[in-house]
Design an enzyme around this catalytic site. Structure first.
Site, PDB file in Angstrom:
ATOM      1  N   GLU A 127       0.830  -1.211   0.000  1.00 44.16           N
ATOM      2  CA  GLU A 127       0.000   0.000   0.000  1.00 44.16           C
ATOM      3  C   GLU A 127       0.864   1.259   0.000  1.00 44.16           C
ATOM      4  O   GLU A 127       0.471   2.292  -0.524  1.00 44.16           O
ATOM      5  CB  GLU A 127      -0.954   0.001   1.203  1.00 44.16           C
ATOM      6  CG  GLU A 127      -1.959  -1.146   1.209  1.00 44.16           C
ATOM      7  CD  GLU A 127      -3.057  -0.993   0.160  1.00 44.16           C
ATOM      8  OE1 GLU A 127      -2.759  -0.608  -0.991  1.00 44.16           O
ATOM      9  OE2 GLU A 127      -4.211  -1.292   0.492  1.00 44.16           O
ATOM     10  N   THR A 182      -6.256   6.800  -4.290  1.00 45.44           N
ATOM     11  CA  THR A 182      -6.195   6.794  -2.819  1.00 45.44           C
ATOM     12  C   THR A 182      -5.126   7.761  -2.314  1.00 45.44           C
ATOM     13  O   THR A 182      -5.282   8.393  -1.267  1.00 45.44           O
ATOM     14  CB  THR A 182      -5.962   5.355  -2.300  1.00 45.44           C
ATOM     15  OG1 THR A 182      -7.028   4.537  -2.786  1.00 45.44           O
ATOM     16  CG2 THR A 182      -5.961   5.286  -0.781  1.00 45.44           C
TER      17      THR A 182
END
Ligand SMILES: Nc1ncnc2c1ncn2[C@@H]1O[C@H](COP(=O)(O)OP(=O)(O)O)[C@@H](O)[C@H]1O
Ligand SMILES: N[C@@H](CCOP(=O)(O)O)C(=O)O
Length: 309
Positions: A127, A182
């Site tokens: 991530e 994101t």
């Protein structure tokens, strides 16, 4: 030698649970095959989705694998073949699922015997590659399955929330994969929050978790709200407010933004008028110039892996 793993999509945050709560669902899955190759120390990424980066430092599966191999002192070369089933940039935990499937496949390949918490720890580095921040929620849901709460990140600790209510999942998802979504969404967050909003959100969070455990629809509906993160990111999903209104008017259990959006998550059961929600939401999507897909799903299990040869 090769090994294969598959990991499901997820909806993170679930209203008030920013970077804490997430739910794995059967909407989509990524399948990763990890193979040893001759060139020592090399990581090669291949994918059926030409839009994801193949540089191992920029690919969520690549960076997670690199750090795992480094920490375990493994200098074998590896090819990571990512069969992407999860569209990225829609709030469905796509980057996280690739990362989890890669870690699980490499774990199987080298018989590393990682615990689920260790798998979350390594997958979080993925991530970092995709959103600039090692948020744990999506990867934890894809590792464990079900609805999870990340109770600590250092060390990683995750609890599965017992869910004592039968419900189904509708995802209302605008078409088109969004690069770096994101990352941008995290840059929109406030660095400080008002105490009164913090109290409101804490009430939502406790209602939601208690609602799942007690199987209480009203508590879930009351808890599936967020005054801080969803609000700060509203420009990313201008369709959300109206769709949530429509869902609640038609007796959905609740609705929230899926991850950092723009997908909207609706929890529903037999009392919900699903057809009306779809028809009316489609109009809202159109009004905002969006072509929306409707995906029906259920809560999914955790990552699965197997040795191929
Ligand atoms: N293996 C991967 N799968 C999906 N996206 C990836 C992967 N590796 C890197 N990315 C990048 O991560 C971003 C998508 O992640 P993100 O914005 O967090 O959306 P999602 O909600 O789908 O995870 C895109 O910019 C994409 O190019
Ligand atoms: N907690 C994260 C979750 C992001 O989920 P994604 O599926 O949109 O990548 C956040 O809200 O930033």
């Amino acid at each position: 030698m090769s090994a294969k793993a598959e990991a499901y999509s997820s909806s993170a945050n679930l209203g008030p649970g920013f970077d804490i709560l997430s739910m794995a669902h059967t909407a989509f899955k990524d399948i990763v095959i990890a193979r040893t190759i001759e060139e020592k120390g090399k990581i090669i990424i291949k994918s059926n989705n030409p839009k994801i980066p193949l540089d191992p430092e920029k690919n969520s599966a690549g960076l997670a694998t690199k750090i795992l191999l480094q920490e375990k002192g493994i200098d074998e070369g590896i090819e990571i073949e990512i069969n992407k089933g999860i569209p990225f940039g829609l709030g469905l935990g796509s980057s996280g699922a690739s990362s989890v499937a890669a870690i699980a496949a490499v774990n199987e390949l080298f018989e590393l015997k990682l615990t689920q918490e260790e798998m979350v720890k390594y997958s979080m580095f993925g991530e970092q590659a995709s959103s600039g921040s090692p948020h744990p929620d999506n990867v934890a849901a894809s590792v464990y399955g079900g609805i999870i709460a990340v109770t600590s990140v250092s060390p990683v600790k995750v609890e599965k929330i017992p869910v004592n209510l039968d419900f189904k999942i509708l995802l209302i998802s605008p078409q088109g994969e969004r690069e770096g979504k994101t990352k941008k969404a995290r840059e929109m967050l406030p660095s400080k929050v008002d105490l009164s909003l913090y109290v409101k959100n804490s009430r939502y969070l406790s209602s939601l978790i208690l609602g799942f455990i007690k199987g209480d629809k009203e508590l879930i509906k009351q808890g599936l709200n967020d005054e801080i993160v969803e609000v700060a990111r509203e420009p990313l999903y201008p369709h959300y407010k109206k769709i949530k209104e429509i869902a609640l008017k038609n007796d959905a259990i609740g609705s929230c933004v899926s991850g950092a959006g723009p997908t909207v998550l609706v929890l529903y059961d037999d009392n919900t008028n699903l057809d009306k929600i779809k028809v009316e939401s489609l109009e809202v999507c159109k009004a905002f110039g969006l072509a929306c897909n409707f995906i029906l799903a259920q809560i999914a299990g955790g990552v699965k892996s197997e040795r191929l040869n």
